[in-house]
Each structure stands twice: as structure tokens, then as C-alpha cells.
Design a protein around this motif. Structure first.
Motif, PDB file in Angstrom:
ATOM      1  N   GLN A  19      -2.200   8.450  17.750  1.00 43.91           N
ATOM      2  CA  GLN A  19      -3.050   8.824  16.623  1.00 43.91           C
ATOM      3  C   GLN A  19      -2.268   8.776  15.316  1.00 43.91           C
ATOM      4  N   ALA A  20      -1.002   9.179  15.336  1.00 45.49           N
ATOM      5  CA  ALA A  20      -0.168   9.091  14.130  1.00 45.49           C
ATOM      6  C   ALA A  20      -0.003   7.634  13.707  1.00 45.49           C
ATOM      7  N   PHE A  21       0.189   6.751  14.678  1.00 48.07           N
ATOM      8  CA  PHE A  21       0.318   5.315  14.407  1.00 48.07           C
ATOM      9  C   PHE A  21      -0.970   4.773  13.775  1.00 48.07           C
ATOM     10  N   ILE A  22      -2.113   5.148  14.350  1.00 46.46           N
ATOM     11  CA  ILE A  22      -3.411   4.712  13.827  1.00 46.46           C
ATOM     12  C   ILE A  22      -3.639   5.249  12.422  1.00 46.46           C
ATOM     13  N   ASP A  23      -3.283   6.507  12.192  1.00 49.80           N
ATOM     14  CA  ASP A  23      -3.454   7.111  10.864  1.00 49.80           C
ATOM     15  C   ASP A  23      -2.616   6.404   9.803  1.00 49.80           C
ATOM     16  N   ILE A  24      -1.372   6.071  10.157  1.00 55.33           N
ATOM     17  CA  ILE A  24      -0.496   5.345   9.217  1.00 55.33           C
ATOM     18  C   ILE A  24      -1.057   3.947   8.955  1.00 55.33           C
ATOM     19  N   PHE A  25      -1.491   3.262  10.012  1.00 54.04           N
ATOM     20  CA  PHE A  25      -2.056   1.919   9.861  1.00 54.04           C
ATOM     21  C   PHE A  25      -3.311   1.963   8.982  1.00 54.04           C
ATOM     22  N   THR A  26      -4.163   2.954   9.198  1.00 53.80           N
ATOM     23  CA  THR A  26      -5.387   3.108   8.401  1.00 53.80           C
ATOM     24  C   THR A  26      -5.043   3.358   6.941  1.00 53.80           C
ATOM     25  N   ALA A  27      -4.065   4.229   6.689  1.00 53.59           N
ATOM     26  CA  ALA A  27      -3.644   4.507   5.310  1.00 53.59           C
ATOM     27  C   ALA A  27      -3.069   3.255   4.649  1.00 53.59           C
ATOM     28  N   ALA A  28      -2.312   2.474   5.410  1.00 55.76           N
ATOM     29  CA  ALA A  28      -1.757   1.221   4.878  1.00 55.76           C
ATOM     30  C   ALA A  28      -2.880   0.232   4.559  1.00 55.76           C
ATOM     31  N   ASN A  49      -0.447 -10.607  -0.169  1.00 53.63           N
ATOM     32  CA  ASN A  49       0.840 -10.515   0.520  1.00 53.63           C
ATOM     33  C   ASN A  49       1.963 -10.285  -0.495  1.00 53.63           C
ATOM     34  N   ARG A  50       1.939 -11.034  -1.597  1.00 54.06           N
ATOM     35  CA  ARG A  50       2.966 -10.906  -2.632  1.00 54.06           C
ATOM     36  C   ARG A  50       2.955  -9.513  -3.260  1.00 54.06           C
ATOM     37  N   LEU A  51       1.757  -8.962  -3.482  1.00 52.44           N
ATOM     38  CA  LEU A  51       1.641  -7.660  -4.140  1.00 52.44           C
ATOM     39  C   LEU A  51       1.876  -6.475  -3.207  1.00 52.44           C
ATOM     40  N   CYS A  52       1.579  -6.637  -1.923  1.00 52.96           N
ATOM     41  CA  CYS A  52       1.582  -5.481  -1.017  1.00 52.96           C
ATOM     42  C   CYS A  52       2.680  -5.442   0.036  1.00 52.96           C
ATOM     43  N   TYR A  53       3.233  -6.585   0.393  1.00 52.38           N
ATOM     44  CA  TYR A  53       4.129  -6.621   1.555  1.00 52.38           C
ATOM     45  C   TYR A  53       5.270  -5.601   1.454  1.00 52.38           C
ATOM     46  N   HIS A  54       6.066  -5.688   0.410  1.00 49.39           N
ATOM     47  CA  HIS A  54       7.221  -4.779   0.290  1.00 49.39           C
ATOM     48  C   HIS A  54       6.808  -3.324   0.053  1.00 49.39           C
ATOM     49  N   PRO A  55       5.797  -3.058  -0.803  1.00 50.08           N
ATOM     50  CA  PRO A  55       5.357  -1.660  -0.933  1.00 50.08           C
ATOM     51  C   PRO A  55       4.852  -1.064   0.393  1.00 50.08           C
ATOM     52  N   LEU A  56       4.148  -1.858   1.191  1.00 47.36           N
ATOM     53  CA  LEU A  56       3.683  -1.351   2.490  1.00 47.36           C
ATOM     54  C   LEU A  56       4.852  -1.037   3.412  1.00 47.36           C
ATOM     55  N   ARG A  57       5.830  -1.937   3.455  1.00 50.28           N
ATOM     56  CA  ARG A  57       7.003  -1.720   4.316  1.00 50.28           C
ATOM     57  C   ARG A  57       7.753  -0.456   3.906  1.00 50.28           C
ATOM     58  N   GLU A  58       7.914  -0.269   2.582  1.00 52.06           N
ATOM     59  CA  GLU A  58       8.677   0.880   2.088  1.00 52.06           C
ATOM     60  C   GLU A  58       7.905   2.191   2.214  1.00 52.06           C
ATOM     61  N   LYS A  59       6.654   2.189   1.777  1.00 53.46           N
ATOM     62  CA  LYS A  59       5.867   3.420   1.735  1.00 53.46           C
ATOM     63  C   LYS A  59       5.467   3.916   3.125  1.00 53.46           C
ATOM     64  N   PHE A  60       5.075   2.995   4.007  1.00 52.27           N
ATOM     65  CA  PHE A  60       4.547   3.397   5.309  1.00 52.27           C
ATOM     66  C   PHE A  60       5.518   3.161   6.464  1.00 52.27           C
ATOM     67  N   LYS A  61       6.682   2.572   6.176  1.00 49.61           N
ATOM     68  CA  LYS A  61       7.716   2.319   7.190  1.00 49.61           C
ATOM     69  C   LYS A  61       7.180   1.485   8.362  1.00 49.61           C
ATOM     70  N   LEU A  62       6.408   0.445   8.021  1.00 42.70           N
ATOM     71  CA  LEU A  62       5.843  -0.438   9.042  1.00 42.70           C
ATOM     72  C   LEU A  62       6.791  -1.585   9.347  1.00 42.70           C
TER      73      LEU A  62
END
Length: 191
Positions: A19-28, A49-62
């Protein structure tokens, strides 16, 4: 032509972890949806992809693969609305989005192991878990090509919906009746 089947596997993964994984994915997905809505062209995958890739990796640790799955999910929803001709007045809202995992030959996000377990990517690490599946599961693993999967939680159980495909030359149907079909997709569903 290919036949596609989906196997619903009950996975012995901790519900709180899933559920934590799903919640993080949903927030991302929601983060990427907000960015996509503010772009000129909502369905431009390269720009998102250009605008979101690095912010998603950093913010959500995906992981890289989960980040790409998130972006594909968002772009897919925006493209579906565009195809229907709907005009957007606000970003698409994501709630409880199942996590899209990449399998295939390389098994990046999940992989069936010879020991009978599934190696599954979760937040930060991989879990090796047992599963319960349909009786035809051994046939799918032996002669079918492994596709992607969706990780979801339903009624306090964790499920992995795994797709399999198999190339066929001719589909046999004794009644000569089409049971179902999909327009615009390369898979044909038959019974």
C-alpha cells in the motif's frame, strides 16, 4: 496474431509495504499529471519526461523503471481523454493507481525465479515472495511470453495481475463467433 491472457496472482507481500508503494506511485502520477496539465501539449511524452523525470526520482525515490511507468501511465490517460475529444479544465486526478511493473525477459521490476518465488521491486529494494495462482500458471510460464504487471491491494490482499502473450497462426473457435475484440490494440481476445 497474438493471444493475451492475464493471470491474477495472490502475492504474499506485506499489505502495508504494498500500500505504501501504491500510495507513492499514485502521488508521483499526480505530480506528473499536474505538470502535464500545465504544458502546452498535454500528451507530449518527451517534454513530460524532460520536465518530470529527475524531480520524480528525487522527490519520490522511485527507480528508473517505475519512474518511466509513472510517466507512461499519465501520458496514457491524457491521450485517452484527447482521443475522446474531452476538454480539460483541471489536471487528471489519480487515486489508488495500481503500480505498473515491467517484466519481460529482463525482469526489471518483477521476475519469476526457478525457486518458485517472485522477485518484486518495491520501494528501495526487492522482495522475494511466494504466490498463489491459477492452475494454468505453469503452462503460462513454460510456453508464453511474459509481459507487464499491475500491483494492487484488494480486500487486505496483495495481487499481481501479470500479462502473458503467445503468438498463434490461427485462432480456433468452434462456433465461429467473436467473443471479444479490441480496436486499435494489437491483441485479440478470444474465448
Amino acid at each position: 496474431m497474438e493471444i493475451a491472457k492475464t493471470a491474477r496472482l495472490k502475492v504474499n507481500l506485506d499489505v502495508a509495504t504494498a500500500q505504501a508503494f501504491i500510495d507513492i506511485f499514485t502521488a508521483a502520477c499526480q505530480f506528473a499529471s499536474d505538470v502535464a496539465f500545465n504544458m502546452k501539449r498535454h500528451t507530449d511524452a518527451d517534454e513530460l519526461n524532460r520536465l518530470c523525470y529527475h524531480p520524480l526520482r528525487e522527490k519520490f525515490k522511485l527507480t528508473s523503471q517505475i519512474t518511466q511507468s509513472c510517466l507512461r501511465t499519465v501520458i496514457g490517460k491524457y491521450r485517452a481523454l484527447k482521443k475522446k475529444g474531452e476538454t480539460l479544465t483541471q489536471p487528471i486526478v489519480f487515486k489508488g493507481e495500481p503500480v505498473s511493473l515491467q517484466g519481460g525477459e529482463r525482469g526489471r521490476d518483477f521476475k519469476f525465479q526457478k525457486s518458485g518465488l517472485i522477485s518484486l521491486s518495491t520501494l528501495g529494494d526487492r522482495a522475494k515472495v511466494s504466490f498463489e495462482g491459477p492452475p494454468t500458471m505453469l503452462e503460462y510460464l513454460a510456453g508464453w511470453d511474459l509481459g507487464g504487471a499491475l500491483l494492487e491491494v484488494r480486500r487486505k490482499n496483495v495481487y499481481l495481475l501479470v500479462s502473458f502473450t503467445k503468438p498463434v497462426t490461427e485462432v480456433s473457435n468452434p462456433n465461429n463467433a467473436v467473443v471479444g475484440g479490441a480496436r486499435g490494440i494489437k491483441n485479440l481476445l478470444v474465448g
